[in-house]
Design a protein around this motif. Structure first.
Motif, PDB file in Angstrom:
ATOM      1  N   GLU A  27       1.339  11.913 -20.642  1.00 40.95           N
ATOM      2  CA  GLU A  27       2.065  10.826 -19.997  1.00 40.95           C
ATOM      3  C   GLU A  27       2.440  11.179 -18.573  1.00 40.95           C
ATOM      4  OE1 GLU A  27       4.963   8.596 -22.949  1.00 40.95           O
ATOM      5  OE2 GLU A  27       5.073  10.785 -23.183  1.00 40.95           O
ATOM      6  N   ALA A  28       2.541  10.131 -17.754  1.00 42.14           N
ATOM      7  CA  ALA A  28       2.975  10.298 -16.380  1.00 42.14           C
ATOM      8  C   ALA A  28       3.620   9.002 -15.918  1.00 42.14           C
ATOM      9  CB  ALA A  28       1.792  10.647 -15.492  1.00 42.14           C
ATOM     10  N   MET A  29       4.520   9.135 -14.931  1.00 46.46           N
ATOM     11  CA  MET A  29       5.188   7.966 -14.386  1.00 46.46           C
ATOM     12  C   MET A  29       5.393   8.156 -12.902  1.00 46.46           C
ATOM     13  SD  MET A  29       8.573   6.156 -15.800  1.00 46.46           S
ATOM     14  CE  MET A  29       8.828   4.434 -15.427  1.00 46.46           C
ATOM     15  N   GLY A  30       5.319   7.069 -12.147  1.00 43.82           N
ATOM     16  CA  GLY A  30       5.557   7.127 -10.708  1.00 43.82           C
ATOM     17  C   GLY A  30       6.265   5.892 -10.240  1.00 43.82           C
ATOM     18  N   LEU A  31       7.022   6.026  -9.163  1.00 36.99           N
ATOM     19  CA  LEU A  31       7.757   4.913  -8.577  1.00 36.99           C
ATOM     20  C   LEU A  31       7.624   4.981  -7.067  1.00 36.99           C
ATOM     21  CD1 LEU A  31       9.818   2.535  -8.814  1.00 36.99           C
ATOM     22  CD2 LEU A  31      11.619   4.276  -8.608  1.00 36.99           C
ATOM     23  N   GLY A  32       7.327   3.848  -6.465  1.00 37.56           N
ATOM     24  CA  GLY A  32       7.275   3.750  -5.009  1.00 37.56           C
ATOM     25  C   GLY A  32       8.033   2.525  -4.555  1.00 37.56           C
ATOM     26  N   ILE A  33       8.819   2.675  -3.506  1.00 41.12           N
ATOM     27  CA  ILE A  33       9.614   1.558  -2.966  1.00 41.12           C
ATOM     28  C   ILE A  33       9.416   1.532  -1.461  1.00 41.12           C
ATOM     29  CG2 ILE A  33      11.931   0.607  -2.674  1.00 41.12           C
ATOM     30  CD1 ILE A  33      12.745   2.168  -5.203  1.00 41.12           C
ATOM     31  N   ASN A  34       9.216   0.327  -0.921  1.00 46.43           N
ATOM     32  CA  ASN A  34       9.028   0.180   0.508  1.00 46.43           C
ATOM     33  C   ASN A  34       9.637  -1.148   0.971  1.00 46.43           C
ATOM     34  OD1 ASN A  34       7.506   1.764   2.675  1.00 46.43           O
ATOM     35  ND2 ASN A  34       6.833  -0.319   3.099  1.00 46.43           N
ATOM     36  N   TYR A  93      19.736  -5.610  -1.647  1.00 51.31           N
ATOM     37  CA  TYR A  93      20.987  -5.397  -0.920  1.00 51.31           C
ATOM     38  C   TYR A  93      21.781  -6.690  -0.778  1.00 51.31           C
ATOM     39  CZ  TYR A  93      18.992  -0.895   0.243  1.00 51.31           C
ATOM     40  OH  TYR A  93      18.442   0.361   0.157  1.00 51.31           O
ATOM     41  N   GLU A  94      23.099  -6.553  -0.713  1.00 47.18           N
ATOM     42  CA  GLU A  94      23.975  -7.706  -0.531  1.00 47.18           C
ATOM     43  C   GLU A  94      23.758  -8.342   0.838  1.00 47.18           C
ATOM     44  OE1 GLU A  94      27.947  -6.298  -1.250  1.00 47.18           O
ATOM     45  OE2 GLU A  94      27.538  -5.914  -3.357  1.00 47.18           O
ATOM     46  N   ALA A  95      23.561  -7.537   1.862  1.00 50.66           N
ATOM     47  CA  ALA A  95      23.389  -8.033   3.226  1.00 50.66           C
ATOM     48  C   ALA A  95      22.000  -8.648   3.392  1.00 50.66           C
ATOM     49  CB  ALA A  95      23.593  -6.903   4.231  1.00 50.66           C
ATOM     50  N   GLU A  96      21.960  -9.897   3.817  1.00 51.55           N
ATOM     51  CA  GLU A  96      20.684 -10.588   4.042  1.00 51.55           C
ATOM     52  C   GLU A  96      19.823  -9.875   5.083  1.00 51.55           C
ATOM     53  OE1 GLU A  96      18.926 -13.488   2.981  1.00 51.55           O
ATOM     54  OE2 GLU A  96      20.238 -13.207   1.252  1.00 51.55           O
ATOM     55  N   THR A  97      20.472  -9.220   6.038  1.00 49.06           N
ATOM     56  CA  THR A  97      19.732  -8.552   7.115  1.00 49.06           C
ATOM     57  C   THR A  97      18.871  -7.403   6.625  1.00 49.06           C
ATOM     58  OG1 THR A  97      21.650  -7.164   7.589  1.00 49.06           O
ATOM     59  CG2 THR A  97      21.408  -9.174   8.903  1.00 49.06           C
ATOM     60  N   GLU A  98      19.135  -6.909   5.419  1.00 42.29           N
ATOM     61  CA  GLU A  98      18.326  -5.817   4.855  1.00 42.29           C
ATOM     62  C   GLU A  98      16.964  -6.307   4.378  1.00 42.29           C
ATOM     63  OE1 GLU A  98      18.984  -2.668   5.157  1.00 42.29           O
ATOM     64  OE2 GLU A  98      20.913  -3.139   6.064  1.00 42.29           O
ATOM     65  N   GLY A  99      16.802  -7.607   4.222  1.00 40.36           N
ATOM     66  CA  GLY A  99      15.509  -8.198   3.909  1.00 40.36           C
ATOM     67  C   GLY A  99      14.958  -7.881   2.530  1.00 40.36           C
ATOM     68  N   GLU A 100      13.653  -8.096   2.418  1.00 41.73           N
ATOM     69  CA  GLU A 100      12.966  -7.916   1.143  1.00 41.73           C
ATOM     70  C   GLU A 100      12.350  -6.522   1.032  1.00 41.73           C
ATOM     71  OE1 GLU A 100      11.290 -11.801  -0.751  1.00 41.73           O
ATOM     72  OE2 GLU A 100      10.387 -11.504   1.229  1.00 41.73           O
ATOM     73  N   TRP A 101      12.256  -6.081  -0.214  1.00 44.48           N
ATOM     74  CA  TRP A 101      11.676  -4.793  -0.551  1.00 44.48           C
ATOM     75  C   TRP A 101      10.676  -4.988  -1.678  1.00 44.48           C
ATOM     76  CZ3 TRP A 101      13.440   0.078   1.421  1.00 44.48           C
ATOM     77  CH2 TRP A 101      14.421  -0.045   2.409  1.00 44.48           C
ATOM     78  N   ILE A 102       9.802  -4.007  -1.834  1.00 48.36           N
ATOM     79  CA  ILE A 102       8.822  -4.059  -2.918  1.00 48.36           C
ATOM     80  C   ILE A 102       8.813  -2.717  -3.645  1.00 48.36           C
ATOM     81  CG2 ILE A 102       6.820  -3.324  -1.534  1.00 48.36           C
ATOM     82  CD1 ILE A 102       5.332  -5.705  -3.087  1.00 48.36           C
ATOM     83  N   TYR A 107       0.828  -1.208   0.000  1.00 48.26           N
ATOM     84  CA  TYR A 107       0.000   0.000   0.000  1.00 48.26           C
ATOM     85  C   TYR A 107       0.865   1.262   0.000  1.00 48.26           C
ATOM     86  CZ  TYR A 107      -3.043   3.719   1.626  1.00 48.26           C
ATOM     87  OH  TYR A 107      -3.706   4.917   1.756  1.00 48.26           O
ATOM     88  N   HIS A 108       1.871   1.300   0.866  1.00 49.01           N
ATOM     89  CA  HIS A 108       2.718   2.491   0.932  1.00 49.01           C
ATOM     90  C   HIS A 108       3.506   2.698  -0.356  1.00 49.01           C
ATOM     91  CE1 HIS A 108       1.945   4.143   4.862  1.00 49.01           C
ATOM     92  NE2 HIS A 108       1.878   2.912   5.331  1.00 49.01           N
ATOM     93  N   ALA A 109       3.961   1.628  -0.977  1.00 44.78           N
ATOM     94  CA  ALA A 109       4.675   1.751  -2.254  1.00 44.78           C
ATOM     95  C   ALA A 109       3.727   2.255  -3.346  1.00 44.78           C
ATOM     96  CB  ALA A 109       5.301   0.416  -2.645  1.00 44.78           C
ATOM     97  N   ILE A 110       2.491   1.764  -3.353  1.00 46.07           N
ATOM     98  CA  ILE A 110       1.504   2.231  -4.335  1.00 46.07           C
ATOM     99  C   ILE A 110       1.238   3.721  -4.155  1.00 46.07           C
ATOM    100  CG2 ILE A 110      -0.908   2.097  -5.100  1.00 46.07           C
ATOM    101  CD1 ILE A 110      -0.834  -0.907  -4.291  1.00 46.07           C
ATOM    102  N   MET A 111       1.028   4.152  -2.934  1.00 37.03           N
ATOM    103  CA  MET A 111       0.722   5.562  -2.684  1.00 37.03           C
ATOM    104  C   MET A 111       1.893   6.463  -3.082  1.00 37.03           C
ATOM    105  SD  MET A 111      -2.364   5.440  -1.943  1.00 37.03           S
ATOM    106  CE  MET A 111      -2.642   7.170  -1.632  1.00 37.03           C
ATOM    107  N   GLU A 112       3.112   6.007  -2.829  1.00 34.94           N
ATOM    108  CA  GLU A 112       4.285   6.781  -3.239  1.00 34.94           C
ATOM    109  C   GLU A 112       4.345   6.897  -4.767  1.00 34.94           C
ATOM    110  OE1 GLU A 112       9.148   6.818  -2.683  1.00 34.94           O
ATOM    111  OE2 GLU A 112       7.963   5.314  -1.631  1.00 34.94           O
TER     112      GLU A 112
END
Length: 148
Positions: free
Chosen positions: A139-146, A112-121, A76-81
């Motif tokens: 046209e429009a473009m957006g990107l969200g990462i969480n 990330y290389e470090a496993e401790t950084e976990g998964e991202w979306i 949800y937060h990635a979509i909103m971003e």
């Protein structure tokens, strides 16, 4: 804590959403790198319908689990971003007489290389936004990462 050069999750999501003829080849590359992803299209004058379409696709494809709250919350937060980018910071559509027609890519993985950084979306959106009159859009473009 450096990002692996070919594991930049946002860049991969944007490239995937922009490809049309070669998306299956790029998708194979992402799978080889351990990413999960889905693609889809959505269009509406209602923000909640755009969010619902992306969330439904992510759950149906197995990119996020349909059970539990944590993964849905991150999505949800990635979509909103991403919608902030498409709507230029004002996440409003129909109430201000705007409509969108978008392609979307949802990409999940470990950038990330470090496993401790976990998964991202990451969510990439590309398409059009404008008045609900054919030919009035641009046209429009957006990107969200969480993190998940």
């Amino acid at each position: 804590m450096s990002i692996q050069p070919d594991h930049r999750i946002g860049k991969n999501a944007m490239q995937l959403v922009l490809l049309e003829e070669e998306e299956h080849l790029y998708g194979e590359k992402l799978k080889e790198q351990g990413f999960q992803f889905c693609l889809g299209k959505t269009g509406s004058m209602e923000t909640q319908k755009v969010v619902a379409a992306i969330e439904t696709a992510a759950k149906r494809s197995g990119v996020i689990s349909p059970d539990g709250y944590r993964e849905t919350h991150a999505l949800y937060h990635a979509i909103m971003e991403a919608l902030h980018g498409v709507t230029r910071g004002q996440v409003q559509l129909g109430s201000v007489l705007r409509t969108v027609g978008l392609r979307f890519a949802v990409v999940r993985g470990k950038p990330y290389e470090a496993e401790t950084e976990g998964e991202w979306i990451a969510i990439a959106l590309y398409g059009t936004i404008g008045a609900p009159v054919k030919g009035s859009e641009h046209e429009a473009m957006g990107l969200g990462i969480n993190h998940i």
